[in-house]
Motif scaffolding. Structure first.
Motif, PDB file in Angstrom:
ATOM      1  N   UNK A 130      -3.329   0.528  -9.349  1.00 11.31           N
ATOM      2  CA  UNK A 130      -2.121   0.484  -8.707  1.00 11.31           C
ATOM      3  C   UNK A 130      -2.208   0.459  -7.244  1.00 11.31           C
ATOM      4  N   UNK A 131      -2.867   1.621  -6.738  1.00 15.59           N
ATOM      5  CA  UNK A 131      -2.928   1.842  -5.578  1.00 15.59           C
ATOM      6  C   UNK A 131      -3.924   0.833  -4.691  1.00 15.59           C
ATOM      7  N   UNK A 132      -5.053   0.397  -5.466  1.00 18.78           N
ATOM      8  CA  UNK A 132      -5.623  -0.585  -4.888  1.00 18.78           C
ATOM      9  C   UNK A 132      -5.045  -1.886  -4.631  1.00 18.78           C
ATOM     10  N   UNK A 133      -4.072  -2.387  -5.305  1.00 19.84           N
ATOM     11  CA  UNK A 133      -3.291  -3.633  -5.381  1.00 19.84           C
ATOM     12  C   UNK A 133      -2.171  -3.244  -4.342  1.00 19.84           C
ATOM     13  N   UNK A 134      -1.759  -2.032  -4.421  1.00 21.16           N
ATOM     14  CA  UNK A 134      -0.711  -1.986  -3.128  1.00 21.16           C
ATOM     15  C   UNK A 134      -1.347  -1.976  -1.879  1.00 21.16           C
ATOM     16  N   UNK A 135      -2.438  -1.367  -1.870  1.00 23.16           N
ATOM     17  CA  UNK A 135      -3.282  -1.516  -0.216  1.00 23.16           C
ATOM     18  C   UNK A 135      -3.608  -2.923  -0.121  1.00 23.16           C
ATOM     19  N   UNK A 136      -4.150  -3.656  -0.857  1.00 23.70           N
ATOM     20  CA  UNK A 136      -4.290  -5.069  -0.677  1.00 23.70           C
ATOM     21  C   UNK A 136      -3.128  -5.952  -0.368  1.00 23.70           C
ATOM     22  N   UNK A 188      -2.094  -5.042   2.956  1.00 17.20           N
ATOM     23  CA  UNK A 188      -3.096  -5.350   4.277  1.00 17.20           C
ATOM     24  C   UNK A 188      -2.713  -6.679   4.528  1.00 17.20           C
ATOM     25  N   UNK A 189      -2.181  -7.580   3.422  1.00 16.32           N
ATOM     26  CA  UNK A 189      -1.736  -8.993   3.892  1.00 16.32           C
ATOM     27  C   UNK A 189      -0.372  -9.158   4.306  1.00 16.32           C
ATOM     28  N   UNK A 190       0.458  -8.361   3.946  1.00 20.21           N
ATOM     29  CA  UNK A 190       1.986  -8.289   4.434  1.00 20.21           C
ATOM     30  C   UNK A 190       2.646  -7.218   4.134  1.00 20.21           C
ATOM     31  N   UNK A 191       2.820  -6.122   5.037  1.00 17.48           N
ATOM     32  CA  UNK A 191       3.418  -4.978   4.645  1.00 17.48           C
ATOM     33  C   UNK A 191       4.869  -5.114   4.081  1.00 17.48           C
ATOM     34  N   UNK A 192       5.492  -6.347   4.529  1.00 20.23           N
ATOM     35  CA  UNK A 192       7.005  -6.962   4.022  1.00 20.23           C
ATOM     36  C   UNK A 192       6.768  -7.086   2.545  1.00 20.23           C
ATOM     37  N   UNK A 193       5.868  -7.766   2.175  1.00 19.25           N
ATOM     38  CA  UNK A 193       5.813  -8.036   0.654  1.00 19.25           C
ATOM     39  C   UNK A 193       5.400  -6.693   0.045  1.00 19.25           C
ATOM     40  N   UNK A 194       4.547  -5.731   0.566  1.00 18.44           N
ATOM     41  CA  UNK A 194       4.380  -4.422  -0.021  1.00 18.44           C
ATOM     42  C   UNK A 194       5.727  -3.670  -0.386  1.00 18.44           C
TER      43      UNK A 194
END
Length: 170
Positions: free
Chosen positions: A119-125, A128-134
């Protein structure tokens, strides 16, 4: 040290072992707190209630069948503390409690270490791609959890009686 297990640089088994130790200490401490509460209650005002046959029967039932409840409580959120406390207050025997604690703690550690890593790896990925999407994903998750909680709460709320069925003041 960060609370994010993906930043620890530890292998997965070491993370599981660390979580296992933490949950055994926390849940075991809760059990022993329950035992201490019970010791005080035996000497207090409620001692007569605890000596009643119905309560003694309930204690024997928890001692005999409570171990699966202890183990399964680690698969829930918000229940495990009360189950461990109840096991202590009802004086569940240690030879039944400790194996249930060990199995439940191992399950909890595996789930939290696995979900934590994934979960945290997916959230970090995603971050990294888009803070808005996270941020949007976190808001969506929070909305889903809130909706689930609200729906469960509505199911358990008592249904009000119709006005004609309510008791009248006399």
């Amino acid at each position: 040290m960060s609370l994010d297990p993906t930043t620890w640089g530890w292998p997965f088994p070491a993370t599981v072992a660390a979580f296992f130790v933490v949950v055994v200490l926390r849940a075991g401490g809760t059990y022993w707190a329950g035992r201490l509460v019970r010791r005080g209650a035996d000497r207090g005002r409620v001692a007569a209630l605890l000596a009643r046959p119905g309560y003694r029967r309930a204690e024997r039932w928890v001692d005999r069948w409570g171990a699966p409840a202890v183990t399964l409580s680690f698969l829930t959120v918000g229940v495990q503390t009360m189950v461990n406390l109840a096991a202590g207050v009802t004086r569940m025997s240690q030879w039944r409690y400790l194996p249930a604690l060990a199995v439940g703690s191992l399950l909890w550690a595996l789930i939290y270490a696995g979900v934590g890593f994934v979960g945290l790896s997916a959230l970090r990925l995603l971050w990294d791609r888009s803070p808005w999407w996270a941020a949007g994903a976190l808001v969506l998750l929070l909305a889903l959890l809130t909706g689930f909680w609200w729906r469960q709460r509505r199911r358990t709320d008592p249904v009000p009686l119709p006005v004609s069925a309510q008791p009248r003041d006399q």
